[in-house]
Motif scaffolding. Structure first.
Motif, PDB file in Angstrom:
ATOM      1  N   CYS A   2     -43.478 -14.041  -8.875  1.00 20.78           N
ATOM      2  CA  CYS A   2     -44.265 -14.596  -7.776  1.00 20.78           C
ATOM      3  C   CYS A   2     -43.614 -15.837  -7.176  1.00 20.78           C
ATOM      4  O   CYS A   2     -44.073 -16.347  -6.153  1.00 20.78           O
ATOM      5  CB  CYS A   2     -45.674 -14.937  -8.255  1.00 20.78           C
ATOM      6  SG  CYS A   2     -46.648 -13.496  -8.769  1.00 20.78           S
ATOM      7  N   ARG A   3     -42.542 -16.334  -7.813  1.00 20.23           N
ATOM      8  CA  ARG A   3     -41.821 -17.502  -7.320  1.00 20.23           C
ATOM      9  C   ARG A   3     -40.595 -17.117  -6.503  1.00 20.23           C
ATOM     10  O   ARG A   3     -39.947 -17.985  -5.910  1.00 20.23           O
ATOM     11  CB  ARG A   3     -41.391 -18.378  -8.501  1.00 20.23           C
ATOM     12  CG  ARG A   3     -42.537 -19.035  -9.216  1.00 20.23           C
ATOM     13  CD  ARG A   3     -42.155 -19.527 -10.611  1.00 20.23           C
ATOM     14  NE  ARG A   3     -40.934 -20.312 -10.636  1.00 20.23           N
ATOM     15  CZ  ARG A   3     -40.860 -21.624 -10.418  1.00 20.23           C
ATOM     16  NH1 ARG A   3     -41.972 -22.292 -10.132  1.00 20.23           N
ATOM     17  NH2 ARG A   3     -39.718 -22.261 -10.487  1.00 20.23           N
ATOM     18  N   GLY A  15     -42.244 -13.256  -3.506  1.00 21.77           N
ATOM     19  CA  GLY A  15     -43.374 -13.882  -4.160  1.00 21.77           C
ATOM     20  C   GLY A  15     -44.518 -14.157  -3.215  1.00 21.77           C
ATOM     21  O   GLY A  15     -45.691 -13.922  -3.542  1.00 21.77           O
ATOM     22  N   GLU A  16     -44.199 -14.655  -2.039  1.00 16.18           N
ATOM     23  CA  GLU A  16     -45.253 -14.954  -1.073  1.00 16.18           C
ATOM     24  C   GLU A  16     -45.946 -13.678  -0.614  1.00 16.18           C
ATOM     25  O   GLU A  16     -47.167 -13.660  -0.424  1.00 16.18           O
ATOM     26  CB  GLU A  16     -44.687 -15.716   0.119  1.00 16.18           C
ATOM     27  CG  GLU A  16     -45.767 -16.267   1.028  1.00 16.18           C
ATOM     28  CD  GLU A  16     -45.246 -17.293   2.012  1.00 16.18           C
ATOM     29  OE1 GLU A  16     -46.061 -18.092   2.513  1.00 16.18           O
ATOM     30  OE2 GLU A  16     -44.030 -17.309   2.281  1.00 16.18           O
ATOM     31  N   VAL A  59     -48.302 -12.698  -3.562  1.00 15.01           N
ATOM     32  CA  VAL A  59     -49.444 -13.579  -3.805  1.00 15.01           C
ATOM     33  C   VAL A  59     -50.365 -13.656  -2.600  1.00 15.01           C
ATOM     34  O   VAL A  59     -51.593 -13.532  -2.736  1.00 15.01           O
ATOM     35  CB  VAL A  59     -48.963 -14.993  -4.199  1.00 15.01           C
ATOM     36  CG1 VAL A  59     -50.149 -15.941  -4.370  1.00 15.01           C
ATOM     37  CG2 VAL A  59     -48.141 -14.939  -5.483  1.00 15.01           C
ATOM     38  N   ARG A  60     -49.786 -13.852  -1.422  1.00 18.02           N
ATOM     39  CA  ARG A  60     -50.612 -14.058  -0.227  1.00 18.02           C
ATOM     40  C   ARG A  60     -50.898 -12.748   0.509  1.00 18.02           C
ATOM     41  O   ARG A  60     -51.999 -12.579   1.063  1.00 18.02           O
ATOM     42  CB  ARG A  60     -49.932 -15.042   0.722  1.00 18.02           C
ATOM     43  CG  ARG A  60     -49.685 -16.409   0.096  1.00 18.02           C
ATOM     44  CD  ARG A  60     -49.180 -17.407   1.114  1.00 18.02           C
ATOM     45  NE  ARG A  60     -50.198 -17.754   2.090  1.00 18.02           N
ATOM     46  CZ  ARG A  60     -49.996 -18.548   3.131  1.00 18.02           C
ATOM     47  NH1 ARG A  60     -48.779 -19.076   3.338  1.00 18.02           N
ATOM     48  NH2 ARG A  60     -50.971 -18.837   3.985  1.00 18.02           N
ATOM     49  N   PHE A  67     -51.525 -12.035  -7.362  1.00 18.02           N
ATOM     50  CA  PHE A  67     -51.680 -12.998  -8.450  1.00 18.02           C
ATOM     51  C   PHE A  67     -53.120 -13.053  -8.935  1.00 18.02           C
ATOM     52  O   PHE A  67     -53.403 -12.953 -10.131  1.00 18.02           O
ATOM     53  CB  PHE A  67     -51.206 -14.379  -7.988  1.00 18.02           C
ATOM     54  CG  PHE A  67     -51.014 -15.367  -9.105  1.00 18.02           C
ATOM     55  CD1 PHE A  67     -49.910 -15.288  -9.937  1.00 18.02           C
ATOM     56  CD2 PHE A  67     -51.930 -16.371  -9.322  1.00 18.02           C
ATOM     57  CE1 PHE A  67     -49.732 -16.191 -10.977  1.00 18.02           C
ATOM     58  CE2 PHE A  67     -51.763 -17.283 -10.357  1.00 18.02           C
ATOM     59  CZ  PHE A  67     -50.653 -17.191 -11.185  1.00 18.02           C
ATOM     60  N   TRP A 104     -54.548 -13.779   3.810  1.00 18.30           N
ATOM     61  CA  TRP A 104     -53.291 -14.529   3.715  1.00 18.30           C
ATOM     62  C   TRP A 104     -53.524 -16.031   3.843  1.00 18.30           C
ATOM     63  O   TRP A 104     -53.022 -16.821   3.046  1.00 18.30           O
ATOM     64  CB  TRP A 104     -52.341 -14.030   4.800  1.00 18.30           C
ATOM     65  CG  TRP A 104     -51.027 -14.762   4.906  1.00 18.30           C
ATOM     66  CD1 TRP A 104     -50.807 -15.970   5.497  1.00 18.30           C
ATOM     67  CD2 TRP A 104     -49.772 -14.336   4.375  1.00 18.30           C
ATOM     68  NE1 TRP A 104     -49.483 -16.326   5.393  1.00 18.30           N
ATOM     69  CE2 TRP A 104     -48.811 -15.341   4.717  1.00 18.30           C
ATOM     70  CE3 TRP A 104     -49.343 -13.211   3.679  1.00 18.30           C
ATOM     71  CZ2 TRP A 104     -47.476 -15.246   4.371  1.00 18.30           C
ATOM     72  CZ3 TRP A 104     -48.007 -13.110   3.335  1.00 18.30           C
ATOM     73  CH2 TRP A 104     -47.077 -14.123   3.676  1.00 18.30           C
ATOM     74  N   ARG A 142     -55.117 -17.761   0.747  1.00 16.59           N
ATOM     75  CA  ARG A 142     -54.384 -17.700  -0.533  1.00 16.59           C
ATOM     76  C   ARG A 142     -53.221 -18.681  -0.589  1.00 16.59           C
ATOM     77  O   ARG A 142     -52.377 -18.600  -1.477  1.00 16.59           O
ATOM     78  CB  ARG A 142     -53.880 -16.281  -0.762  1.00 16.59           C
ATOM     79  CG  ARG A 142     -54.999 -15.252  -0.875  1.00 16.59           C
ATOM     80  CD  ARG A 142     -54.486 -13.821  -0.811  1.00 16.59           C
ATOM     81  NE  ARG A 142     -55.594 -12.896  -0.588  1.00 16.59           N
ATOM     82  CZ  ARG A 142     -55.476 -11.731   0.048  1.00 16.59           C
ATOM     83  NH1 ARG A 142     -54.290 -11.346   0.527  1.00 16.59           N
ATOM     84  NH2 ARG A 142     -56.531 -10.962   0.199  1.00 16.59           N
ATOM     85  N   TYR A 186     -50.351 -19.481  -3.988  1.00 12.40           N
ATOM     86  CA  TYR A 186     -48.891 -19.384  -3.930  1.00 12.40           C
ATOM     87  C   TYR A 186     -48.233 -20.726  -4.192  1.00 12.40           C
ATOM     88  O   TYR A 186     -47.253 -20.825  -4.943  1.00 12.40           O
ATOM     89  CB  TYR A 186     -48.483 -18.846  -2.559  1.00 12.40           C
ATOM     90  CG  TYR A 186     -46.986 -18.782  -2.359  1.00 12.40           C
ATOM     91  CD1 TYR A 186     -46.203 -17.956  -3.155  1.00 12.40           C
ATOM     92  CD2 TYR A 186     -46.367 -19.528  -1.370  1.00 12.40           C
ATOM     93  CE1 TYR A 186     -44.825 -17.894  -2.977  1.00 12.40           C
ATOM     94  CE2 TYR A 186     -45.002 -19.472  -1.178  1.00 12.40           C
ATOM     95  CZ  TYR A 186     -44.234 -18.648  -1.986  1.00 12.40           C
ATOM     96  OH  TYR A 186     -42.871 -18.595  -1.804  1.00 12.40           O
ATOM     97  N   ARG A 187     -48.795 -21.778  -3.634  1.00 12.30           N
ATOM     98  CA  ARG A 187     -48.170 -23.087  -3.778  1.00 12.30           C
ATOM     99  C   ARG A 187     -48.293 -23.623  -5.216  1.00 12.30           C
ATOM    100  O   ARG A 187     -47.422 -24.362  -5.681  1.00 12.30           O
ATOM    101  CB  ARG A 187     -48.770 -24.064  -2.781  1.00 12.30           C
ATOM    102  CG  ARG A 187     -48.461 -23.702  -1.318  1.00 12.30           C
ATOM    103  CD  ARG A 187     -46.979 -23.877  -0.984  1.00 12.30           C
ATOM    104  NE  ARG A 187     -46.608 -25.271  -1.040  1.00 12.30           N
ATOM    105  CZ  ARG A 187     -46.770 -26.135  -0.051  1.00 12.30           C
ATOM    106  NH1 ARG A 187     -47.300 -25.735   1.100  1.00 12.30           N
ATOM    107  NH2 ARG A 187     -46.405 -27.398  -0.181  1.00 12.30           N
ATOM    108  N   LYS A 238     -45.417 -22.014  -6.974  1.00  9.39           N
ATOM    109  CA  LYS A 238     -44.169 -22.662  -6.572  1.00  9.39           C
ATOM    110  C   LYS A 238     -44.023 -24.050  -7.191  1.00  9.39           C
ATOM    111  O   LYS A 238     -42.907 -24.559  -7.343  1.00  9.39           O
ATOM    112  CB  LYS A 238     -44.103 -22.781  -5.044  1.00  9.39           C
ATOM    113  CG  LYS A 238     -43.989 -21.454  -4.320  1.00  9.39           C
ATOM    114  CD  LYS A 238     -42.599 -20.846  -4.466  1.00  9.39           C
ATOM    115  CE  LYS A 238     -41.587 -21.593  -3.639  1.00  9.39           C
ATOM    116  NZ  LYS A 238     -40.240 -20.989  -3.714  1.00  9.39           N
TER     117      LYS A 238
END
Length: 310
Positions: free
Chosen positions: A156-157, A162-163, A166-167, A172, A202, A205, A209-210, A213
């Motif tokens: 996911c990184r 990854g984005e 997750v988004r 995730f 999107w 979320r 995601y952040r 990261k």
């Protein structure tokens, strides 16, 4: 998000999350929190991680708000807090936000109840304001660097990929409903919907995601410095009462890699490893957790403030 939809309200009512919402303004960003229980009672500050929100603590809030003032914020980007797209979603910023909430509510002599990223955020607040902290309750968390990361989180990184996971696919948060539990039957359709309710698209979320990261796996990652500072200062709490309740089956904050680090730093902590419980340990084992917490909290319980004479 100042108001919830009728659909979300219906979902939450069916899962026991029926607490009035409160908000404070963080320089134009709306920060949501739950504030339950007597205002003059000892404080339990419950700090969630990723990809959860205050919903995760709903059973503990309902139980302990009878005798304690229970505060449970949603980090910016999470739960019913606002989800700005241009924002410093870093450990440092989340600590600052929690700090401002505690100042805003004039919270003192607190017991911190921490899970997942809430461990680093809550301990980050604690080392900066040790005078405000009385005790700790920890659930599968970390507030120090451990050089391990599960593959399903590391993917996911990956930039772009990854984005999208997750988004775009909500991979995730959705995957956690399967991998973070050992009691999948507890994750009914309603409970799953409750966890996912604030993360419908999107835009919503962004923080999920952040957070991923912001895991400081690289030496040069700016959050590594923040985490190291927390770790350096945390020994001041070695003699504070600490209860550690650990889901044995956690794939992320594993018993093997993380729990020994807590034991080493806090050898006097009371530790219970809970069988058949995963990362979402409160969801998996709340019936076992509540009696253990109750017993712990009754020891050396601070007195309720006396009312001013009329």
């Amino acid at each position: 998000m100042r108001h919830t939809s009728n659909k979300i309200e219906s979902i939450l009512q069916n899962t026991g999350y029926q607490f009035p919402s409160h908000w404070m303004d963080l320089d134009g960003v709306s920060y949501h929190y739950i504030d339950e229980g007597p205002r003059d009672a000892p404080v339990l500050l419950m700090v969630h991680g990723n990809p959860t929100w205050s919903f995760y603590f709903r059973r503990l809030i309902a139980e302990f708000a009878r005798d304690f003032r229970v505060i449970a914020p949603d980090h910016v980007g999470c739960g019913f807090s606002e989800k700005p797209q241009q924002y410093a979603y870093t450990l440092e910023q989340h600590i600052i936000n929690l700090e401002r909430l505690c100042f805003h509510l004039d919270l003192r002599q607190m017991t911190l109840v921490l899970h997942d990223w809430g461990g680093a955020i809550g301990m980050g607040y604690a080392v900066r304001h040790p005078e405000a902290i009385q005790r700790f309750v920890l659930f599968n968390t970390g507030a120090f660097f451990v050089p391990v990361i599960p593959f399903r989180i590391s993917i996911c990184r990956i930039p772009v990929v990854g984005e999208a996971l997750v988004r775009g696919l909500n991979g995730f948060a959705r995957a956690a409903l399967w991998y973070a539990t050992s009691q999948s039957e507890r994750f009914t359709t309603e409970v799953k919907a409750g966890y996912l309710a604030p993360y419908a698209n999107w835009h919503d979320r962004i923080a999920l995601y952040r957070f991923v990261k912001d895991i400081p796996m690289e030496d040069t990652h700016p959050t590594r410095r923040t985490l190291n500072e927390i770790d350096k200062e945390s020994p001041r709490f070695q003699h504070h009462p600490m209860l550690i309740l650990w889901g044995k089956d956690d794939f992320c904050f594993t018993e093997r890699d993380f729990l020994p680090e807590w034991r080493r730093r806090f050898p006097d902590a009371e530790v219970h490893v809970l069988e058949h419980a995963g990362h979402y340990v409160v969801e998996d084992a709340h019936e076992r957790i509540i009696p253990l917490m109750s017993k712990f909290l009754e020891r050396d319980r601070p007195a309720v403030k006396e009312a001013n004479p009329s």
